[in-house]
Enzyme design. Structure first.
Site, short mmCIF file in Angstrom:
data_model
loop_
_atom_site.label_atom_id
_atom_site.label_comp_id
_atom_site.label_asym_id
_atom_site.label_seq_id
_atom_site.Cartn_x
_atom_site.Cartn_y
_atom_site.Cartn_z
N GLN A 16 -32.12 15.64 4.34
CA GLN A 16 -31.39 15.15 3.17
C GLN A 16 -32.21 14.15 2.37
O GLN A 16 -31.85 13.82 1.24
CB GLN A 16 -30.09 14.49 3.61
CG GLN A 16 -30.27 13.17 4.35
CD GLN A 16 -28.98 12.61 4.90
OE1 GLN A 16 -28.45 13.09 5.88
NE2 GLN A 16 -28.47 11.57 4.23
N CYS A 75 -25.29 13.53 3.69
CA CYS A 75 -25.12 14.04 5.06
C CYS A 75 -23.86 14.90 5.17
O CYS A 75 -23.85 15.90 5.90
CB CYS A 75 -25.06 12.89 6.04
SG CYS A 75 -23.65 11.77 5.82
N HIS A 90 -21.85 8.62 9.65
CA HIS A 90 -22.83 9.65 9.32
C HIS A 90 -22.32 11.00 9.81
O HIS A 90 -21.81 11.10 10.94
CB HIS A 90 -24.17 9.33 9.98
CG HIS A 90 -25.28 10.28 9.67
ND1 HIS A 90 -25.80 10.45 8.41
CD2 HIS A 90 -25.98 11.13 10.47
CE1 HIS A 90 -26.77 11.35 8.44
NE2 HIS A 90 -26.90 11.79 9.69
N ASN A 93 -29.10 16.91 13.36
CA ASN A 93 -29.10 15.93 12.29
C ASN A 93 -29.74 16.53 11.03
O ASN A 93 -30.22 17.66 11.05
CB ASN A 93 -29.87 14.68 12.74
CG ASN A 93 -29.48 13.44 11.96
OD1 ASN A 93 -28.73 13.50 10.98
ND2 ASN A 93 -29.97 12.29 12.38
#
Length: 332
Positions: free
Chosen positions: A135, A141, A278, A299
């Site tokens: 990102q 996110c 997140h 992630n």
């Protein structure tokens, strides 16, 4: 190879001059991560932060070597940032949850009398998960978590794994309450895709790391969404991951141990399980060779963070870092 040659050259120089091991390591780290600074003063400041983080990593990993820690830290691309700066970088990524709100999603309920859940799940092995994305500096996110979950469900439905457009969500879902690079919600992203009747592919609407004008083309839709489900504890998250597929989750990433995580099963007693900040993607679960249970989580910080972009978060340890507090999966 370029980094190794450069370091080898410096080692030769070090034989004739007073060059410390820390200076050699810092130089190699800058090359590895493509780091450059605007002035000598800035570089000196970054080096001091880097040295502080290096000390933390070395001390932590000594404990890991002794079996006193279940995970290891590493000098990744965040190693020249202090923890406050790191937190500020992602502070707006996931907007605050309204805990009093009645969710429009269906709460996940497993049918009674079903087969026992598998002890281990990794949806990557079955082709449900795209490559790790990045990102970058945009607080998006929520969009990456949403596309990851939707990519998996579309693969389940069609047998084709297509990387979906985070940029479309960033540019076009503002009227649903999302704020582009200033944060958003996964469920709002699903609501947009449902009402909009589609989401384009990454190839047809590529990521720009900034907000832009909505350029959605309904002729290029690669995914749809008919609704979404909600889970709110670790038992339900395990059932959803096992029976449905990858699930969007929200996690507290504020600790310096998360910032510099490298491998192993992560747990930090100071991680906040009440206020995750997140969005990530739970793609599986299991237990390591010592029997420590974990969630396998993808992630959106690129492959240089964590274990090639992934983290194993301790499972059934009082909802470590809030991993199961807000879980969403799309229906297609």
């Amino acid at each position: 190879m370029r980094v190794l040659l450069a370091v080898a050259a410096l080692v030769v120089v070090a034989g004739a001059a007073s060059v410390s091991l820390e200076e050699l390591e810092f130089y190699a780290w800058k090359l590895e991560h493509g780091k450059s600074y605007g002035s000598e003063e800035e570089e000196a400041q970054r080096k001091m932060i880097w040295l502080t983080n290096r000390k933390l990593v070395l001390e932590h990993n000594k404990l890991a070597d002794q079996g006193l820690k279940s995970y290891r830290l590493g000098m990744n691309h965040f190693a020249d940032m202090d923890n406050q700066e790191y937190q500020a970088m992602f502070a707006s990524c996931l907007q605050s949850f309204n805990t009093t709100k009645t969710r429009s999603a269906a709460t996940f309920i497993r049918q009674p009398g079903g087969a026992a859940l598998p002890s281990r799940v990794d949806w990557r092995e079955k082709g449900y998960v795209t490559a790790v994305k990045n990102q970058m500096t945009c607080g998006s996110c929520w969009a990456f978590s949403a596309t990851g979950a939707l990519e998996a469900q579309m693969f389940k439905k069609t047998g084709k794994l297509v990387s979906l457009s985070e940029q479309q969500l960033v540019d076009c879902s503002g009227r649903y309450g999302n704020n582009g690079c200033r944060g958003g919600w996964v469920e709002k992203a699903f609501a947009y895709v449902k009402d909009n009747k589609g989401l384009q592919s990454e190839d047809s609407y590529p990521y720009e790391n900034k907000e832009g004008k909505c350029l959605f083309n309904p002729q290029k839709v690669s995914a749809t969404c008919s609704g979404w489900g909600f889970v709110k504890d670790e038992k339900k998250l395990q059932e959803a991951v096992a029976l449905k597929g990858p699930v969007s989750v929200a996690i507290d990433i504020s600790r310096d141990t998360f910032q510099l995580y490298k491998s192993g099963v992560y747990e930090d007693q100071f991680c906040n399980s009440s206020n995750p900040n997140h969005a990530m993607l739970a793609v599986g679960y299991g237990a390591d060779e010592k029997g420590q249970e974990y969630w396998l989580v993808k992630n959106s910080w690129g492959v240089h963070w964590g274990d090639m972009g992934y983290i194993k978060i301790s499972r059934n340890k009082n909802n470590m870092c809030g991993v199961a507090k807000y879980g969403f999966y799309p229906q297609v």
